[in-house]
Design an enzyme around this catalytic site. Sequence first.
Site, PDB file in Angstrom:
ATOM      1  N   HIS A   1       0.821  -1.214   0.000  1.00  0.00           N
ATOM      2  CA  HIS A   1       0.000   0.000   0.000  1.00  0.00           C
ATOM      3  C   HIS A   1       0.856   1.265   0.000  1.00  0.00           C
ATOM      4  CE1 HIS A   1       0.424  -0.691   4.371  1.00  0.00           C
ATOM      5  NE2 HIS A   1       0.218   0.618   4.509  1.00  0.00           N
TER       6      HIS A   1
ATOM      7  N   CYS B   1     -31.750   2.037  -9.863  1.00  0.00           N
ATOM      8  CA  CYS B   1     -32.847   1.738  -8.937  1.00  0.00           C
ATOM      9  C   CYS B   1     -34.196   2.236  -9.447  1.00  0.00           C
ATOM     10  CB  CYS B   1     -32.545   2.358  -7.578  1.00  0.00           C
ATOM     11  SG  CYS B   1     -32.447   4.165  -7.635  1.00  0.00           S
TER      12      CYS B   1
END
Length: 180
Positions: A71, A156
Site C-alpha cells: 500500500h 434503482c
Amino acid sequence: MKTILLGISGSISAYKAADITNELTKMGYKLDVVMTKNSTEFITPLAIQSLSHRRVHLDVMDEPDAALINHIALAKNADLFLVAPASANMVGKLANGIADDLLSTVALALLPDTPKIIAPAMNTYMYQNPIVQRNLKTLKDVGYQEIVPREALLACGDYGRGALANVSDIVHVVNSKLKE
C-alpha cells in the site's frame, strides 16, 4: 510514463471502470488498479487486468513483493489518484480517514502533492444526503477534486443526480490534470 492509481469501489457503475481503464491505458498511462471487495461483485478483477495489462490489487494483506509494503509502494508511485466510481461508503471512509481495506489504506498513504480526483456514483438521495455532502466538502477541503455525477435515470429507477460522470469527461479531467 505517468502512473494513475485507479480505485474502484462498490457501485453499480463499477462496470464503467473498464472503459476508464481502457481509455487511459490507450493514452499511454500506466494504471495501478485497486478494487474493493464490493466492486468485484459488479466487475471482475480479470476484466480490469486484461484492459490495464497489469495486476489488480485487492487485499491490504497481499504483499506481492517481500521487499515492499504494497500500500505504501502503490501510494508513492502514483502521479494521480482517481476513485471512479466512488460509492457513498468510500466517500465516507476517505473523508474520515478510515483505512479498513486496501483502497482506503492507500489513500491515506498518498504523498501530499499527489492530485486526487473522486467521481461519485450513488442513488440521488444518497448523493443529496447532508452527511455525504459534508464528506465531499471535507474531501474538497483537503485537496480532492470532485467530478460531479450526472443527472440520469438510475439503476434503482429513481431519476436525479447520482450517475457516474461520462467516461469521456472523467478521462478528460484526468488527462488535463496530468498535463498541468
